[in-house]
Design a protein around this motif. Structure first.
Motif, short mmCIF file in Angstrom:
data_model
loop_
_atom_site.label_atom_id
_atom_site.label_comp_id
_atom_site.label_asym_id
_atom_site.label_seq_id
_atom_site.Cartn_x
_atom_site.Cartn_y
_atom_site.Cartn_z
N ILE A 124 -10.91 -4.22 1.87
CA ILE A 124 -10.03 -4.00 0.75
C ILE A 124 -10.56 -3.42 -0.33
O ILE A 124 -9.83 -2.51 -0.91
CB ILE A 124 -9.36 -5.44 0.24
CG1 ILE A 124 -8.95 -6.23 1.68
CG2 ILE A 124 -8.68 -5.71 -0.78
CD1 ILE A 124 -8.76 -7.69 1.55
N GLU A 125 -11.71 -3.59 -0.89
CA GLU A 125 -12.26 -2.99 -2.01
C GLU A 125 -12.21 -1.44 -1.91
O GLU A 125 -11.89 -0.76 -2.76
CB GLU A 125 -13.65 -3.53 -2.32
CG GLU A 125 -14.47 -2.65 -3.44
CD GLU A 125 -13.60 -2.84 -4.83
OE1 GLU A 125 -14.15 -2.39 -5.72
OE2 GLU A 125 -12.76 -3.90 -5.06
N ASP A 186 9.06 2.10 -6.64
CA ASP A 186 9.62 1.02 -7.26
C ASP A 186 9.65 -0.19 -6.67
O ASP A 186 9.34 -1.07 -7.22
CB ASP A 186 11.01 1.59 -7.85
CG ASP A 186 11.25 2.45 -8.83
OD1 ASP A 186 10.24 2.78 -9.51
OD2 ASP A 186 12.26 3.33 -8.94
N LYS A 187 9.88 -0.12 -5.51
CA LYS A 187 10.07 -1.11 -4.41
C LYS A 187 8.47 -1.97 -4.26
O LYS A 187 8.27 -2.91 -4.33
CB LYS A 187 10.55 -1.08 -3.16
CG LYS A 187 11.93 -0.81 -3.15
CD LYS A 187 12.42 -0.48 -1.72
CE LYS A 187 14.26 -0.19 -1.89
NZ LYS A 187 14.63 0.17 -0.66
N THR A 188 7.69 -0.92 -4.07
CA THR A 188 6.15 -1.58 -4.11
C THR A 188 5.70 -2.24 -5.37
O THR A 188 5.12 -3.28 -5.10
CB THR A 188 5.17 -0.17 -3.93
OG1 THR A 188 5.47 0.38 -2.87
CG2 THR A 188 3.64 -0.62 -3.88
N SER A 210 -3.05 -9.15 1.86
CA SER A 210 -2.91 -10.53 2.50
C SER A 210 -1.71 -10.63 3.18
O SER A 210 -1.45 -10.99 4.14
CB SER A 210 -3.29 -11.52 1.51
OG SER A 210 -4.47 -11.66 1.33
N GLN A 211 -0.75 -10.13 2.56
CA GLN A 211 0.75 -10.17 3.03
C GLN A 211 1.12 -9.06 4.04
O GLN A 211 1.91 -9.45 5.03
CB GLN A 211 1.85 -10.12 2.04
CG GLN A 211 1.69 -11.18 0.95
CD GLN A 211 2.51 -10.96 -0.28
OE1 GLN A 211 3.85 -10.38 -0.04
NE2 GLN A 211 2.15 -11.17 -1.38
N HIS A 212 0.34 -8.06 3.88
CA HIS A 212 0.41 -6.89 4.96
C HIS A 212 -0.82 -6.47 5.22
O HIS A 212 -1.47 -5.16 4.97
CB HIS A 212 1.19 -5.76 3.94
CG HIS A 212 2.53 -6.15 3.60
ND1 HIS A 212 3.58 -6.10 4.27
CD2 HIS A 212 2.72 -6.27 2.16
CE1 HIS A 212 4.85 -6.55 3.55
NE2 HIS A 212 4.26 -6.60 2.11
N PRO A 213 -1.31 -7.22 6.27
CA PRO A 213 -2.83 -6.94 6.67
C PRO A 213 -2.87 -5.57 7.54
O PRO A 213 -4.02 -5.03 7.56
CB PRO A 213 -3.35 -8.02 7.85
CG PRO A 213 -1.84 -8.71 7.95
CD PRO A 213 -1.09 -8.55 6.90
N SER A 214 -1.60 -5.07 8.04
CA SER A 214 -1.46 -3.78 8.72
C SER A 214 -2.15 -2.56 7.85
O SER A 214 -2.58 -1.67 8.26
CB SER A 214 -0.32 -3.53 9.10
OG SER A 214 0.58 -3.44 8.16
N LEU A 215 -2.34 -2.97 6.48
CA LEU A 215 -2.87 -1.90 5.44
C LEU A 215 -4.16 -1.53 5.86
O LEU A 215 -4.65 -0.56 5.63
CB LEU A 215 -2.79 -2.28 4.20
CG LEU A 215 -0.88 -2.34 3.48
CD1 LEU A 215 -1.23 -3.00 2.01
CD2 LEU A 215 -0.48 -0.92 3.43
N LEU A 216 -4.76 -2.44 6.41
CA LEU A 216 -6.30 -2.27 6.74
C LEU A 216 -6.61 -1.60 7.99
O LEU A 216 -7.70 -1.69 8.60
CB LEU A 216 -7.18 -3.61 6.63
CG LEU A 216 -7.05 -4.25 5.28
CD1 LEU A 216 -7.73 -5.50 5.32
CD2 LEU A 216 -7.90 -3.33 4.05
#
Length: 225
Positions: A124-125, A186-188, A210-216
């Motif tokens: 994440i960092e 804007d939505k982000t 945490s809400q969108h773990p697919s980012l990792l």
């Protein structure tokens, strides 16, 4: 970002062959792999295999035992001519000594975060730092910058986050209208900027992931395991 990290995946796939090689002898020029293994999530044998990959990359342009940005670009995109915001940012994050080149220690320490066993917080960092272009400890909206996209030099007062969105689209060969890009941003910010201060700090970024773990998803390279 997907294409850039996919390029890294192809680069690391070479490790599979390295692991199958005879690595019973310590590679020449590799100092104390045991100590480096203790600083990373790699095993000693993985460090030795990683060093073989490092030697291959560092000798692709100039055989000096160091990886230049040109060699880094060549390893990811198979060409040193393609400019990429993401490749530049990843290289800068790898280059912790800020010498404009990568030695093996920097290479191994940086790759460690992509290992399947690396701590989620470290992933994440790293991703946060990738988007924190000015290294201010937050992802801001407004930023003056010079960006090269498809061989046309453009100077605008754009959002820092927008810079990353534009670069991502350029990597994928996609062109969205300015209004659509602004809408995405804007939505982000509506979702992430809970403190309503026009920036995304590490706490808010942690919440987003945490809400969108697919980012990792692209922060784990299974070839390294």
């Amino acid at each position: 970002m997907v294409q850039c990290l996919d390029g890294l995946k192809q680069l690391y796939a070479a490790l599979v062959n390295c692991f199958d090689a005879d690595l019973s002898r310590q590679p020449r020029g590799l100092q104390n792999p045991e100590a480096l293994a203790r600083e990373t999530v790699f095993s000693v044998s993985e460090i030795e295999a990683l060093y073989e990959l490092f030697k291959k990359i560092s000798s692709s342009v100039v055989d000096d035992g160091l990886i230049t940005k040109e060699e880094f670009q060549l390893a990811i995109f198979k060409t040193s001519n393609k400019e990429s915001l993401f490749a530049d940012r990843v290289f800068d994050l790898f280059d912790t000594k800020h010498h404009g080149i990568l030695d093996f220690e920097e290479f191994a320490l940086a790759l460690s975060v992509f290992h399947p066993n690396a701590a989620i917080d470290d992933k994440i960092e790293f991703l946060f730092q990738l988007y924190d272009l000015k290294q201010q400890g937050f992802i801001g909206r407004h930023e003056n910058f010079l960006l090269k996209v498809t061989d046309v030099r453009i100077e605008k007062n754009l959002f820092e986050l927008k810079q990353m969105v534009v670069a991502t689209l350029a990597e994928s060969g996609m062109n969205l209208s300015d209004d659509v890009i602004e809408s995405i941003i804007d939505k982000t910010f509506e979702e992430v900027d809970t403190k309503h201060d026009g920036k995304i700090d590490k706490e808010e970024w942690q919440s987003l992931v945490s809400q969108h773990p697919s980012l990792l998803k692209n922060m784990t390279l299974h070839y390294l395991a």
